[in-house]
Write a protein that holds these residues in place. Structure first.
Motif, PDB file in Angstrom:
ATOM      1  N   LEU A 150      29.864 -26.067  69.775  1.00 23.66           N
ATOM      2  CA  LEU A 150      30.622 -24.826  69.632  1.00 23.66           C
ATOM      3  C   LEU A 150      29.811 -23.641  70.140  1.00 23.66           C
ATOM      4  O   LEU A 150      30.336 -22.797  70.882  1.00 23.66           O
ATOM      5  N   ASN A 151      28.542 -23.573  69.759  1.00 23.77           N
ATOM      6  CA  ASN A 151      27.690 -22.471  70.212  1.00 23.77           C
ATOM      7  C   ASN A 151      27.481 -22.513  71.727  1.00 23.77           C
ATOM      8  O   ASN A 151      27.435 -21.470  72.382  1.00 23.77           O
ATOM      9  N   PHE A 152      27.360 -23.733  72.263  1.00 25.56           N
ATOM     10  CA  PHE A 152      27.216 -23.883  73.716  1.00 25.56           C
ATOM     11  C   PHE A 152      28.460 -23.352  74.423  1.00 25.56           C
ATOM     12  O   PHE A 152      28.368 -22.653  75.446  1.00 25.56           O
ATOM     13  N   TYR A 153      29.625 -23.690  73.881  1.00 20.61           N
ATOM     14  CA  TYR A 153      30.877 -23.208  74.471  1.00 20.61           C
ATOM     15  C   TYR A 153      30.941 -21.685  74.433  1.00 20.61           C
ATOM     16  O   TYR A 153      31.358 -21.041  75.413  1.00 20.61           O
ATOM     17  N   ARG A 154      30.555 -21.089  73.324  1.00 18.71           N
ATOM     18  CA  ARG A 154      30.592 -19.635  73.204  1.00 18.71           C
ATOM     19  C   ARG A 154      29.691 -18.967  74.238  1.00 18.71           C
ATOM     20  O   ARG A 154      30.083 -17.984  74.878  1.00 18.71           O
ATOM     21  N   ILE A 155      28.494 -19.515  74.413  1.00 23.44           N
ATOM     22  CA  ILE A 155      27.567 -18.961  75.403  1.00 23.44           C
ATOM     23  C   ILE A 155      28.141 -19.121  76.816  1.00 23.44           C
ATOM     24  O   ILE A 155      28.084 -18.203  77.640  1.00 23.44           O
ATOM     25  N   LEU A 156      28.713 -20.305  77.091  1.00 28.05           N
ATOM     26  CA  LEU A 156      29.298 -20.572  78.403  1.00 28.05           C
ATOM     27  C   LEU A 156      30.465 -19.634  78.682  1.00 28.05           C
ATOM     28  O   LEU A 156      30.587 -19.080  79.781  1.00 28.05           O
ATOM     29  N   ALA A 157      31.348 -19.467  77.685  1.00 29.32           N
ATOM     30  CA  ALA A 157      32.523 -18.606  77.863  1.00 29.32           C
ATOM     31  C   ALA A 157      32.113 -17.165  78.143  1.00 29.32           C
ATOM     32  O   ALA A 157      32.654 -16.509  79.042  1.00 29.32           O
ATOM     33  N   LEU A 158      31.158 -16.665  77.372  1.00 29.91           N
ATOM     34  CA  LEU A 158      30.693 -15.298  77.576  1.00 29.91           C
ATOM     35  C   LEU A 158      29.953 -15.166  78.908  1.00 29.91           C
ATOM     36  O   LEU A 158      30.057 -14.143  79.596  1.00 29.91           O
ATOM     37  N   GLY A 159      29.233 -16.220  79.287  1.00 25.36           N
ATOM     38  CA  GLY A 159      28.538 -16.214  80.576  1.00 25.36           C
ATOM     39  C   GLY A 159      29.509 -16.140  81.733  1.00 25.36           C
ATOM     40  O   GLY A 159      29.254 -15.457  82.738  1.00 25.36           O
ATOM     41  N   MET A 160      30.648 -16.837  81.593  1.00 29.79           N
ATOM     42  CA  MET A 160      31.657 -16.808  82.656  1.00 29.79           C
ATOM     43  C   MET A 160      32.327 -15.443  82.757  1.00 29.79           C
ATOM     44  O   MET A 160      32.759 -15.031  83.841  1.00 29.79           O
ATOM     45  N   VAL A 161      32.428 -14.739  81.635  1.00 29.12           N
ATOM     46  CA  VAL A 161      32.957 -13.372  81.665  1.00 29.12           C
ATOM     47  C   VAL A 161      32.038 -12.497  82.515  1.00 29.12           C
ATOM     48  O   VAL A 161      32.497 -11.712  83.357  1.00 29.12           O
ATOM     49  N   MET A 162      30.747 -12.662  82.301  1.00 28.27           N
ATOM     50  CA  MET A 162      29.769 -11.895  83.080  1.00 28.27           C
ATOM     51  C   MET A 162      29.782 -12.327  84.548  1.00 28.27           C
ATOM     52  O   MET A 162      29.770 -11.488  85.457  1.00 28.27           O
ATOM     53  N   PHE A 163      29.818 -13.639  84.777  1.00 24.75           N
ATOM     54  CA  PHE A 163      29.843 -14.168  86.143  1.00 24.75           C
ATOM     55  C   PHE A 163      31.046 -13.652  86.916  1.00 24.75           C
ATOM     56  O   PHE A 163      30.938 -13.245  88.073  1.00 24.75           O
ATOM     57  N   GLY A 164      32.211 -13.655  86.271  1.00 27.84           N
ATOM     58  CA  GLY A 164      33.432 -13.215  86.930  1.00 27.84           C
ATOM     59  C   GLY A 164      33.384 -11.774  87.384  1.00 27.84           C
ATOM     60  O   GLY A 164      33.989 -11.404  88.397  1.00 27.84           O
TER      61      GLY A 164
END
Length: 476
Positions: free
Chosen positions: A383-397
């Motif tokens: 779950l924590n990995f997903y949260r970091i990934l999701a927020l990272g993709m917001v930044m990447f986008g």
């Protein structure tokens, strides 16, 4: 990178150019006929349900989501870049005819939306005082296909949970830079912070925020489009004629031809309203209602609201401006059209609208991904990995190239949609029975209620009570 781009392009060409368009249209026709044109016949009932306040003693938790709140979560997720940037891309590549095919997708897709959202309600589960559900649940419970649930969950996380959020943040960053000169890096950091503050509060906080932002901005944007239509009323017949001629290849336009119009209209229409993809049912399952068909109706209305109103608003704003045909695409085209109609403040308004619409999409999409995590892993670490990934993709986008992000979103959405469409094609008759059960009670003047044994053959239903034996005559 070149090989990856070729694979993505090839996959999109195959799925969107041949497979999904045919499946979506055929299933839309099947669900329309199977439901006896429910999306048209019961339009008045859909609007009635927006005003109904549930009085279900089974659902008393303050944590639970109302039917209207679930509608706004779904609408908040749908109304975003697909309505503003996506429509502009469809017009630039597929020509005005793409608008017609968006409308067709909405009408047929509304029936598909009714089916998948009704199913989501039937098979929802209760967790810590709140409901949750979606396609992965009815695939596992009724079809007993855990592998389908797994594939759907993975694609949901890769699309809505991550890639779609990159698409939304990309559009926000471009809009804020064009309107206010804000650096994409600064926009990305601000988005990550705001997203964190909301999504960690759970579905209730997401629903509360969406219920405030969505109606305010959506109706404001539609009012602006109405103003554009009124002030350009003499051009509207010509615009409509261009849309219909281009839809059937009778007039070549920018990027024209019937194939380009159909492909881009269907693709962007689906990306915008989400009918059949499987994301909307996740929001629908959170609602506390007395009958599954209620939320099916509500979300079906959401498809019309999204495409026939908001997408059409964007299309008319662009097609009545000189910005169309200028070579611009995406959100830049929408902003240029707004500036032409309303001056500088029009571009500023659209920049704000993009931010708010896309932000509600980001928080809704995040939840869609999180709701499917248990079908892959139930560990806190995951779950924590997903949260970091999701927020990272917001930044990447916010700082990424637009085209590769859109292409990735198209591919992951196509795979996920295909899995869901197979499931609802099989389970469609259950939704038809739920509709008949609902309308039987409405014709008697009752507010419909549902029990798990009202439809024979249901498996794994846990969130609905059992009917008392003396009233078993309602079983279908």
């Amino acid at each position: 990178m070149n090989i990856i781009e070729k694979l993505i392009t090839g996959g999109n060409t195959l799925l969107w150019g041949y497979v999904l368009i045919a499946v979506l249209l055929l299933l839309g026709i099947y669900f329309t006929i199977g439901s006896k044109f429910a999306q048209v016949r019961y339009l008045r009932e859909m609007f009635r349900l927006l005003r109904v306040k549930e009085k279900n003693p089974e659902n008393t938790s303050k944590k639970q989501i109302s039917s209207l709140q679930a509608f706004f979560v779904g609408a908040g997720t749908r109304i975003g870049t697909g309505n503003l940037a996506g429509v502009a891309i469809a017009l630039a590549i597929g020509g005005p005819g793409a608008v017609f095919w968006m409308w067709m997708v909405a009408i047929l897709g509304s029936a598909s939306s009714f089916v998948e959202n009704t199913l989501a309600q039937i098979y929802k589960a209760k967790d810590n005082g709140q409901f949750k559900g979606g396609p992965a649940y009815y695939m596992k419970k009724q079809l007993n296909k855990k592998w389908m649930s797994f594939i759907f969950a993975v694609m949901m996380i890769l699309s809505y949970g991550t890639t779609f959020n990159a698409v939304q943040s990309n559009t926000i960053a471009v809009a804020l830079e064009n309107s206010f000169g804000i650096s994409p890096v600064i926009a990305g950091i601000a988005l990550v912070i705001l997203t964190s503050l909301v999504v960690f509060g759970g579905i209730k906080r997401i629903a509360d925020i969406s219920s405030i932002i969505v109606p305010f901005m959506a109706f404001g944007y539609i009012l602006l489009a109405v103003f554009v239509v009124i002030t350009n009323i003499t051009e509207i017949p010509q615009v409509l004629s261009l849309i219909f001629k281009s839809a059937f290849g009778m007039e070549q336009v920018v990027g024209g031809g019937i194939a380009a119009a159909i492909m881009n209209g269907v693709k962007r229409g689906l990306f915008s309203n989400g009918a059949g993809i499987g994301g909307d049912p996740i929001a629908a399952a959170t609602a506390s209602v007395s009958h599954p068909a209620k939320q099916g109706f509500i979300q079906a209305l959401g498809v019309f609201f999204d495409t026939l109103l908001v997408c059409s608003a964007t299309a008319f704003i662009i097609l009545t401006s000189d910005a169309y045909g200028s070579g611009l695409t995406g959100i830049e085209l929408s902003q240029a059209a707004m500036v032409e109609h309303f001056g500088t403040w029009g571009g500023i308004f659209l920049g704000i609208a993009i931010f708010l619409f896309a932000f509600t999409s980001i928080i809704g999409c995040y939840y869609y991904g999180e709701a499917n995590l248990p079908f892959i892993s139930k560990s806190k670490t995951f779950l924590n990995f997903y949260r970091i990934l999701a927020l990272g993709m917001v930044m990447f986008g916010a700082v990424a190239n637009l085209q590769i992000v859109w292409d990735l979103a198209d591919l992951t959405m196509a795979i996920m949609a295909l899995v869901n469409l197979v499931a609802i094609a099989i389970l469609g008759p259950i939704a038809f029975k739920a509709l008949d059960h609902y309308m039987k009670q409405r014709r008697l003047g009752k507010e419909p209620v549902f029990y798990r044994d009202d439809i024979k053959g249901l498996k794994g239903v846990e969130a609905w009570p059992i009917r008392k034996k003396k009233t078993m005559n309602n079983v279908v």
